[in-house]
Design a protein around this motif. Structure first.
Motif, PDB file in Angstrom:
ATOM      1  N   ASN A   1     -76.729  28.902 -48.040  1.00  0.00           N
ATOM      2  CA  ASN A   1     -77.640  28.558 -49.135  1.00  0.00           C
ATOM      3  C   ASN A   1     -77.238  27.293 -49.874  1.00  0.00           C
ATOM      4  OD1 ASN A   1     -75.407  29.644 -50.367  1.00  0.00           O
ATOM      5  ND2 ASN A   1     -76.505  31.190 -51.548  1.00  0.00           N
ATOM      6  N   ARG A   2     -76.068  26.742 -49.608  1.00  0.00           N
ATOM      7  CA  ARG A   2     -75.643  25.470 -50.202  1.00  0.00           C
ATOM      8  C   ARG A   2     -75.791  24.308 -49.221  1.00  0.00           C
ATOM      9  NH1 ARG A   2     -70.013  26.990 -53.253  1.00  0.00           N
ATOM     10  NH2 ARG A   2     -70.919  28.287 -54.877  1.00  0.00           N
ATOM     11  N   GLY A   3     -76.251  24.603 -48.014  1.00  0.00           N
ATOM     12  CA  GLY A   3     -76.419  23.567 -47.003  1.00  0.00           C
ATOM     13  C   GLY A   3     -75.171  23.328 -46.159  1.00  0.00           C
ATOM     14  N   HIS A   4     -74.150  24.158 -46.335  1.00  0.00           N
ATOM     15  CA  HIS A   4     -72.921  24.020 -45.558  1.00  0.00           C
ATOM     16  C   HIS A   4     -72.991  24.875 -44.304  1.00  0.00           C
ATOM     17  CE1 HIS A   4     -71.110  23.286 -49.730  1.00  0.00           C
ATOM     18  NE2 HIS A   4     -71.345  22.129 -49.158  1.00  0.00           N
ATOM     19  N   PHE A   5     -72.295  24.423 -43.278  1.00  0.00           N
ATOM     20  CA  PHE A   5     -72.215  25.195 -42.048  1.00  0.00           C
ATOM     21  C   PHE A   5     -70.872  25.913 -42.040  1.00  0.00           C
ATOM     22  CE2 PHE A   5     -75.052  21.646 -41.107  1.00  0.00           C
ATOM     23  CZ  PHE A   5     -76.176  22.355 -40.730  1.00  0.00           C
ATOM     24  N   ARG A   6     -70.931  27.223 -42.140  1.00  0.00           N
ATOM     25  CA  ARG A   6     -69.731  28.062 -42.150  1.00  0.00           C
ATOM     26  C   ARG A   6     -69.804  28.983 -40.947  1.00  0.00           C
ATOM     27  NH1 ARG A   6     -67.040  28.383 -47.154  1.00  0.00           N
ATOM     28  NH2 ARG A   6     -68.110  27.258 -48.797  1.00  0.00           N
ATOM     29  N   ALA A   7     -68.637  29.303 -40.442  1.00  0.00           N
ATOM     30  CA  ALA A   7     -68.604  30.186 -39.283  1.00  0.00           C
ATOM     31  C   ALA A   7     -67.306  30.969 -39.250  1.00  0.00           C
ATOM     32  CB  ALA A   7     -68.738  29.377 -37.998  1.00  0.00           C
ATOM     33  N   ASP A   8     -67.358  32.106 -38.600  1.00  0.00           N
ATOM     34  CA  ASP A   8     -66.152  32.867 -38.319  1.00  0.00           C
ATOM     35  C   ASP A   8     -65.539  32.263 -37.066  1.00  0.00           C
ATOM     36  OD1 ASP A   8     -66.414  34.612 -40.456  1.00  0.00           O
ATOM     37  OD2 ASP A   8     -67.613  36.027 -39.307  1.00  0.00           O
ATOM     38  N   VAL A   9     -64.301  31.835 -37.182  1.00  0.00           N
ATOM     39  CA  VAL A   9     -63.597  31.165 -36.099  1.00  0.00           C
ATOM     40  C   VAL A   9     -62.365  32.003 -35.758  1.00  0.00           C
ATOM     41  CG1 VAL A   9     -62.391  29.032 -35.439  1.00  0.00           C
ATOM     42  CG2 VAL A   9     -64.405  28.921 -36.931  1.00  0.00           C
ATOM     43  N   GLU A  10     -62.061  32.097 -34.490  1.00  0.00           N
ATOM     44  CA  GLU A  10     -60.836  32.790 -34.079  1.00  0.00           C
ATOM     45  C   GLU A  10     -59.743  31.752 -33.880  1.00  0.00           C
ATOM     46  OE1 GLU A  10     -60.891  35.480 -30.757  1.00  0.00           O
ATOM     47  OE2 GLU A  10     -62.849  36.257 -31.369  1.00  0.00           O
ATOM     48  N   ILE A  11     -58.658  31.939 -34.601  1.00  0.00           N
ATOM     49  CA  ILE A  11     -57.475  31.088 -34.434  1.00  0.00           C
ATOM     50  C   ILE A  11     -56.345  32.015 -34.041  1.00  0.00           C
ATOM     51  CG2 ILE A  11     -55.811  29.593 -35.609  1.00  0.00           C
ATOM     52  CD1 ILE A  11     -58.108  28.589 -37.343  1.00  0.00           C
ATOM     53  N   GLU A  12     -55.713  31.706 -32.925  1.00  0.00           N
ATOM     54  CA  GLU A  12     -54.632  32.556 -32.416  1.00  0.00           C
ATOM     55  C   GLU A  12     -55.098  34.010 -32.326  1.00  0.00           C
ATOM     56  OE1 GLU A  12     -52.985  30.374 -31.385  1.00  0.00           O
ATOM     57  OE2 GLU A  12     -52.045  29.066 -32.815  1.00  0.00           O
ATOM     58  N   SER A  13     -56.341  34.211 -31.894  1.00  0.00           N
ATOM     59  CA  SER A  13     -56.965  35.526 -31.693  1.00  0.00           C
ATOM     60  C   SER A  13     -57.202  36.313 -32.979  1.00  0.00           C
ATOM     61  CB  SER A  13     -56.146  36.380 -30.714  1.00  0.00           C
ATOM     62  OG  SER A  13     -56.091  35.727 -29.467  1.00  0.00           O
ATOM     63  N   ARG A  14     -57.177  35.639 -34.124  1.00  0.00           N
ATOM     64  CA  ARG A  14     -57.498  36.281 -35.404  1.00  0.00           C
ATOM     65  C   ARG A  14     -58.639  35.530 -36.065  1.00  0.00           C
ATOM     66  NH1 ARG A  14     -51.682  37.624 -38.121  1.00  0.00           N
ATOM     67  NH2 ARG A  14     -51.334  39.545 -36.986  1.00  0.00           N
ATOM     68  N   ARG A  15     -59.494  36.278 -36.763  1.00  0.00           N
ATOM     69  CA  ARG A  15     -60.689  35.717 -37.381  1.00  0.00           C
ATOM     70  C   ARG A  15     -60.394  35.080 -38.738  1.00  0.00           C
ATOM     71  NH1 ARG A  15     -63.034  36.396 -41.138  1.00  0.00           N
ATOM     72  NH2 ARG A  15     -64.752  37.282 -42.115  1.00  0.00           N
ATOM     73  N   VAL A  16     -60.989  33.913 -38.968  1.00  0.00           N
ATOM     74  CA  VAL A  16     -60.884  33.235 -40.257  1.00  0.00           C
ATOM     75  C   VAL A  16     -62.205  32.501 -40.517  1.00  0.00           C
ATOM     76  CG1 VAL A  16     -59.826  31.132 -39.308  1.00  0.00           C
ATOM     77  CG2 VAL A  16     -59.444  31.728 -41.681  1.00  0.00           C
ATOM     78  N   GLU A  17     -62.670  32.528 -41.761  1.00  0.00           N
ATOM     79  CA  GLU A  17     -63.896  31.816 -42.102  1.00  0.00           C
ATOM     80  C   GLU A  17     -63.575  30.350 -42.330  1.00  0.00           C
ATOM     81  OE1 GLU A  17     -67.111  31.485 -45.648  1.00  0.00           O
ATOM     82  OE2 GLU A  17     -66.573  33.513 -45.058  1.00  0.00           O
ATOM     83  N   MET A  18     -64.406  29.470 -41.755  1.00  0.00           N
ATOM     84  CA  MET A  18     -64.200  28.031 -41.890  1.00  0.00           C
ATOM     85  C   MET A  18     -65.506  27.342 -42.231  1.00  0.00           C
ATOM     86  SD  MET A  18     -61.494  27.161 -38.875  1.00  0.00           S
ATOM     87  CE  MET A  18     -60.666  25.930 -39.866  1.00  0.00           C
TER      88      MET A  18
END
Length: 168
Positions: free
Chosen positions: A55-72
């Motif tokens: 809703n702010r125009g940003h592209f956010r996604a759940d990303v897996e880093i070292e097989s763990r999920r983090v929002e970026m």
């Protein structure tokens, strides 16, 4: 008028998250907009991801880093993936000696970052190995940034209206 000027100033700060400078962006209060959804795309392949803007125009996604999920948050102005100290700690990246030897200027002053290499970064069906990143000092970064050390290795990074297409 003051609201418009304040909104413009906020947009300028967000646009300058990294060039390659980390800023001290922080979400207001504890509210964080939800991560953008991976959109169903009939033309998508396993190596293609389509994100919808929040809703702010940003592209956010759940990303897996070292097989763990983090929002970026996707940030083409960030020269590298930048991780919040707190998330890097949860990902297990602070084990052993991590040296905050990189020095960057931020909106909040000078900050130090620790360069790291991520063995595996995955978003949707896109997986990249051995990706450069930095870890910000504790409390110095308000959002994890999916920067150019990841994006430049893709064959396509394309924005169309409120969608971002990433392809390996």
């Amino acid at each position: 008028m003051l609201k418009i000027v304040g909104g413009f100033a906020g947009a300028v700060v967000l646009a300058a998250l990294m060039v390659p400078v980390l800023t001290g962006y922080r979400a207001v209060g504890k509210e964080t907009p939800p991560a953008a959804t991976l959109a169903a795309d009939p033309k998508a392949t396993a190596d293609t991801v389509r994100l919808l803007a929040d809703n702010r125009g940003h592209f956010r996604a759940d990303v897996e880093i070292e097989s763990r999920r983090v929002e970026m948050m996707v940030d083409t102005g960030a020269s590298m993936i930048a991780l919040r100290y707190e998330d890097a700690e949860q990902l297990g990246l602070l084990r052993g000696r991590v040296a905050f030897t990189g020095r960057v200027s931020t909106a909040n002053g000078v900050a130090f970052v620790a360069p790291v290499r991520l063995s595996r970064v995955k978003i949707g069906g896109i997986i990249l190995y051995d990706v450069e990143a930095v870890i910000a000092e504790r409390g110095k970064l308000g959002a994890n940034l999916l920067g150019m050390s990841f994006l430049k290795r893709l064959s396509k990074v394309e924005v169309s209206r409120n969608a971002l297409l990433l392809a390996k």
